[in-house]
Design an enzyme around this catalytic site. Structure first.
Site, mmCIF file in Angstrom:
data_model
loop_
_atom_site.group_PDB
_atom_site.id
_atom_site.type_symbol
_atom_site.label_atom_id
_atom_site.label_comp_id
_atom_site.label_asym_id
_atom_site.label_seq_id
_atom_site.Cartn_x
_atom_site.Cartn_y
_atom_site.Cartn_z
ATOM 1 N N LEU A 68 -79.050 14.020 65.398
ATOM 2 C CA LEU A 68 -78.054 15.052 65.104
ATOM 3 C C LEU A 68 -78.585 16.155 64.202
ATOM 4 O O LEU A 68 -77.949 17.190 64.022
ATOM 5 C CB LEU A 68 -76.811 14.421 64.482
ATOM 6 C CG LEU A 68 -76.090 13.429 65.408
ATOM 7 C CD1 LEU A 68 -74.967 12.719 64.683
ATOM 8 C CD2 LEU A 68 -75.551 14.141 66.647
ATOM 9 N N ASP A 101 -55.178 10.608 63.026
ATOM 10 C CA ASP A 101 -54.624 9.658 62.075
ATOM 11 C C ASP A 101 -54.054 8.562 62.961
ATOM 12 O O ASP A 101 -53.018 8.753 63.603
ATOM 13 C CB ASP A 101 -53.507 10.300 61.237
ATOM 14 C CG ASP A 101 -53.001 9.336 60.186
ATOM 15 O OD1 ASP A 101 -52.659 8.198 60.551
ATOM 16 O OD2 ASP A 101 -52.963 9.709 59.004
ATOM 17 N N HIS A 102 -54.740 7.418 63.031
ATOM 18 C CA HIS A 102 -54.378 6.472 64.092
ATOM 19 C C HIS A 102 -52.965 5.900 63.912
ATOM 20 O O HIS A 102 -52.378 5.398 64.855
ATOM 21 C CB HIS A 102 -55.437 5.379 64.262
ATOM 22 C CG HIS A 102 -55.391 4.290 63.246
ATOM 23 N ND1 HIS A 102 -55.937 4.430 61.999
ATOM 24 C CD2 HIS A 102 -54.859 3.036 63.281
ATOM 25 C CE1 HIS A 102 -55.744 3.303 61.322
ATOM 26 N NE2 HIS A 102 -55.090 2.440 62.068
ATOM 27 N N LYS A 161 -49.423 4.786 66.739
ATOM 28 C CA LYS A 161 -48.748 3.478 66.861
ATOM 29 C C LYS A 161 -47.410 3.676 67.567
ATOM 30 O O LYS A 161 -46.662 4.612 67.245
ATOM 31 C CB LYS A 161 -48.550 2.850 65.478
ATOM 32 C CG LYS A 161 -49.884 2.469 64.832
ATOM 33 C CD LYS A 161 -49.717 1.549 63.661
ATOM 34 C CE LYS A 161 -51.026 1.367 62.926
ATOM 35 N NZ LYS A 161 -51.741 0.155 63.239
ATOM 36 N N ASP A 172 -57.618 6.343 51.084
ATOM 37 C CA ASP A 172 -57.798 5.610 52.333
ATOM 38 C C ASP A 172 -56.490 5.503 53.129
ATOM 39 O O ASP A 172 -56.515 5.554 54.359
ATOM 40 C CB ASP A 172 -58.327 4.199 51.990
ATOM 41 C CG ASP A 172 -58.846 3.451 53.208
ATOM 42 O OD1 ASP A 172 -59.464 4.093 54.075
ATOM 43 O OD2 ASP A 172 -58.634 2.223 53.294
ATOM 44 N N HIS A 187 -52.208 8.097 56.212
ATOM 45 C CA HIS A 187 -51.254 7.291 56.983
ATOM 46 C C HIS A 187 -49.841 7.300 56.374
ATOM 47 O O HIS A 187 -48.860 7.567 57.070
ATOM 48 C CB HIS A 187 -51.729 5.844 57.093
ATOM 49 C CG HIS A 187 -53.108 5.691 57.647
ATOM 50 N ND1 HIS A 187 -53.605 6.494 58.641
ATOM 51 C CD2 HIS A 187 -54.109 4.833 57.350
ATOM 52 C CE1 HIS A 187 -54.842 6.127 58.932
ATOM 53 N NE2 HIS A 187 -55.182 5.121 58.165
ATOM 54 N N LYS A 198 -54.640 -3.831 49.640
ATOM 55 C CA LYS A 198 -55.452 -4.867 50.302
ATOM 56 C C LYS A 198 -55.118 -6.203 49.647
ATOM 57 O O LYS A 198 -54.702 -6.248 48.485
ATOM 58 C CB LYS A 198 -56.943 -4.588 50.074
ATOM 59 C CG LYS A 198 -57.406 -3.233 50.600
ATOM 60 C CD LYS A 198 -57.982 -3.334 51.976
ATOM 61 C CE LYS A 198 -58.499 -2.009 52.478
ATOM 62 N NZ LYS A 198 -58.404 -1.868 53.930
HETATM 63 C C1 BG6 Z 1 -57.956 2.651 58.092
HETATM 64 C C2 BG6 Z 1 -58.431 2.321 56.698
HETATM 65 O O1 BG6 Z 1 -57.682 4.018 58.206
HETATM 66 O O2 BG6 Z 1 -56.776 1.905 58.369
HETATM 67 C C3 BG6 Z 1 -58.673 0.823 56.541
HETATM 68 O O3 BG6 Z 1 -59.654 3.011 56.442
HETATM 69 C C4 BG6 Z 1 -57.433 0.056 56.944
HETATM 70 O O4 BG6 Z 1 -59.035 0.492 55.194
HETATM 71 C C5 BG6 Z 1 -56.951 0.508 58.311
HETATM 72 O O5 BG6 Z 1 -57.754 -1.328 56.962
HETATM 73 C C6 BG6 Z 1 -55.609 -0.127 58.647
HETATM 74 O O6 BG6 Z 1 -55.273 0.133 59.979
HETATM 75 P P1 BG6 Z 1 -54.331 -0.845 60.783
HETATM 76 O O7 BG6 Z 1 -54.066 -0.125 62.056
HETATM 77 O O8 BG6 Z 1 -55.083 -2.124 60.961
HETATM 78 O O9 BG6 Z 1 -53.118 -1.039 59.930
#
Ligand code: BG6
Length: 481
Positions: free
Chosen positions: A87, A171-172, A176, A229, A234, A334
């Site tokens: 890269l 932002d995953h 959901k 994080d 999120h 966590k």
């Molecule tokens: C990520 C964080 O964005 O989301 C992680 O960097 C976290 O630390 C994770 O564990 C949680 O995602 P999910 O979908 O498993 O709740």
């Protein structure tokens, strides 16, 4: 529609743990548009066959439900190709361009699954190579920056090369299914909207609890912490989906304009309010899943004496007519008692109770995980007599049961949306920068405060101060009621 989907960081953890399994699900469900190629690029020299064999082996570590049979993998693997790419080498971007132009697909999606510090350099080089024409989209994984300045710098470079509508910031949590259902609940049903305001709602709680520790990611995590994080992205994205005004349409910008307004309405933190309204914690040794587990400071790659927070609980308000005075409590951590993500909307109690016993207020629980569903808490009479106290009852909607065949995971949904060019579930740069602007006073205050985080035992619900934060307003966290 033909597409080329390119993964930068093609041999990285994110690619094999999340992205490839999600794509495989899309392929298995017949949702991946026909005529696509999946291209992985990384530093190692290997052939398509070697890459496919490597990925097939990695798939053995993926959850059973997402693991292909050997025959399914072989069919999926026909879409997979690999090229070596350094890269830092401008001519390698030219080679990528030539490779892509061999086919000239309608859409090219460039997914940057690399370390984020490389994003500016990669985007600049993509621009130099002319890999930024309108048919190209770039997908950026979090963390996008470390603070407001670094996020602005990344966005400046991205915008100098791509139009805003070519940039897909992931932002995953937005992918959901329950989050999309929250929008459906609010804006596809007339029932809740009249109640969705300060007159009827006492408080809102957003909990993103994880039972796992930091695992082998100690070095990354220690530079990041729970606020960056999970909260900056999120949790705040969920808050915007709960608090936003009804958008004028289902278009990406109509939705993102409303989300931005919520972020701009969040009560700004001061040094004083950080001390009062934000609790940070760090786990100590304890029990998780019936087994003893080490504390954060004993995890691998965590520096001795670290003050990094593995837990945050905070109280905020959305300062507008709809929400004035309603506390929003956000919490993440966590090594908590359970893996549990949910949004709890606590309604106000009836103004004049006429039944004996506890006057329970209604609640709407939007469950993100482990299950995905909605639970409405009501009071009902069993019919056993005049002076009967009411009993709690639940209307419970389990989306996995309601829609057994159509469930699409977060990354699968977001990858399909990126290929289709749908931006609704991606974060716009101004939203992301505003979220940084809001968390920065907390980061600043913590930097100055040498006492560090409070401690909590692994397997608990966090420091006692998190309960006190909510109790001060006369409320309790969902699981403590
Ligand atoms: C990520 C964080 O964005 O989301 C992680 O960097 C976290 O630390 C994770 O564990 C949680 O995602 P999910 O979908 O498993 O709740």
């Amino acid at each position: 529609m033909s597409f080329d989907l390119v993964f930068f960081g093609g041999t990285g953890d994110l690619t094999w743990r999340k992205l490839m399994p999600a794509l495989f699900q899309a392929f298995r469900h017949g949702k991946l548009p026909a005529g696509g190629r999946i291209l992985a690029v990384a530093r190692d020299e290997q052939s398509d066959e070697q890459y496919r064999a490597w990925l097939k082996a990695r798939f053995q570590e993926v959850d059973d439900a997402k693991r292909p049979s050997s025959e399914e993998f072989d069919r999926f693997a026909e879409l997979l190709h690999y090229r070596r790419m350094d890269l830092s080498q401008p001519d390698h971007y030219q080679r990528l361009k030539e490779w892509l132009s061999e086919r000239n697909a309608d859409t090219v999606v460039l997914y940057l699954a690399t370390s984020p510090h490389l994003f500016p350099q990669i985007c600049e080089q993509l621009g130099v190579a002319g890999l930024n024409t309108p048919r190209v989209r770039v997908v950026l994984e979090k963390p996008l920056g470390h603070d407001l300045r670094s996020a602005q710098e990344i966005n400046r470079v991205v915008r100098s090369v791509f139009d805003e509508n070519q940039a897909f910031r992931i932002d995953h949590y937005l992918g959901k299914p329950s989050v999309q259902n929250l929008a459906a609940l609010r804006f596809g049903n007339a029932l809740f909207e009249p109640l969705w305001r300060r007159e009827c709602i006492a408080n809102i709680q957003i909990t993103l609890a994880e039972s796992l520790g930091v695992g082998t990611r100690g070095d990354f995590y220690d530079r990041t912490g729970a606020l960056r994080d999970m909260i900056q992205n999120h949790a705040l994205q969920l808050l915007t989906m709960v608090a936003m005004e009804p958008p004028s349409s289902n278009d990406a910008d109509a939705i993102r304009d409303e989300k931005l307004k919520v972020l701009r309405s969040l009560k700004p933190f001061t040094e004083e309010s950080v001390a009062r309204d934000v609790v940070r914690g760090q786990y100590r040794a304890g029990m998780s899943g019936g087994k003893p587990v080490p504390g954060y400071l004993e995890e691998t790659k965590v520096p001795a004496g670290s003050h990094c927070e593995t837990f945050v609980a905070l109280r905020t308000e959305v300062q507008n007519w709809r929400w004035a005075g309603v506390p929003f409590y956000l919490r993440t951590g966590k090594r908590l008692a359970a893996r549990d993500a949910e949004i709890v909307v606590n309604f106000r109690p009836v103004p004049h109770p006429i039944f004996p016993g506890t006057n329970r207020a209604n609640k709407l629980v939007i469950k993100l995980q482990p299950e995905d569903g909605l639970e409405l808490h009501l009071s009902a009479a069993k019919g056993s007599g005049q002076s009967e106290a009411l009993s709690p009852v639940f209307l419970d909607l389990d989306f996995d049961k309601a829609f057994p065949t159509d469930r699409v995971g977060a990354y699968e949904r977001l990858l399909l949306d990126a290929i289709a060019g749908r931006l609704n579930l991606f974060v716009r740069s101004d939203e992301q920068e505003q979220a940084w602007r809001w968390v920065e006073p907390v980061l600043d205050a913590w930097r100055k405060d040498t006492t560090g985080p409070r401690t909590y035992a692994a397997g608990s619900w966090g420091p006692a101060a998190a309960s006190a934060l909510v109790a001060r307003d006369g409320f309790a966290w969902f699981e403590e009621e």
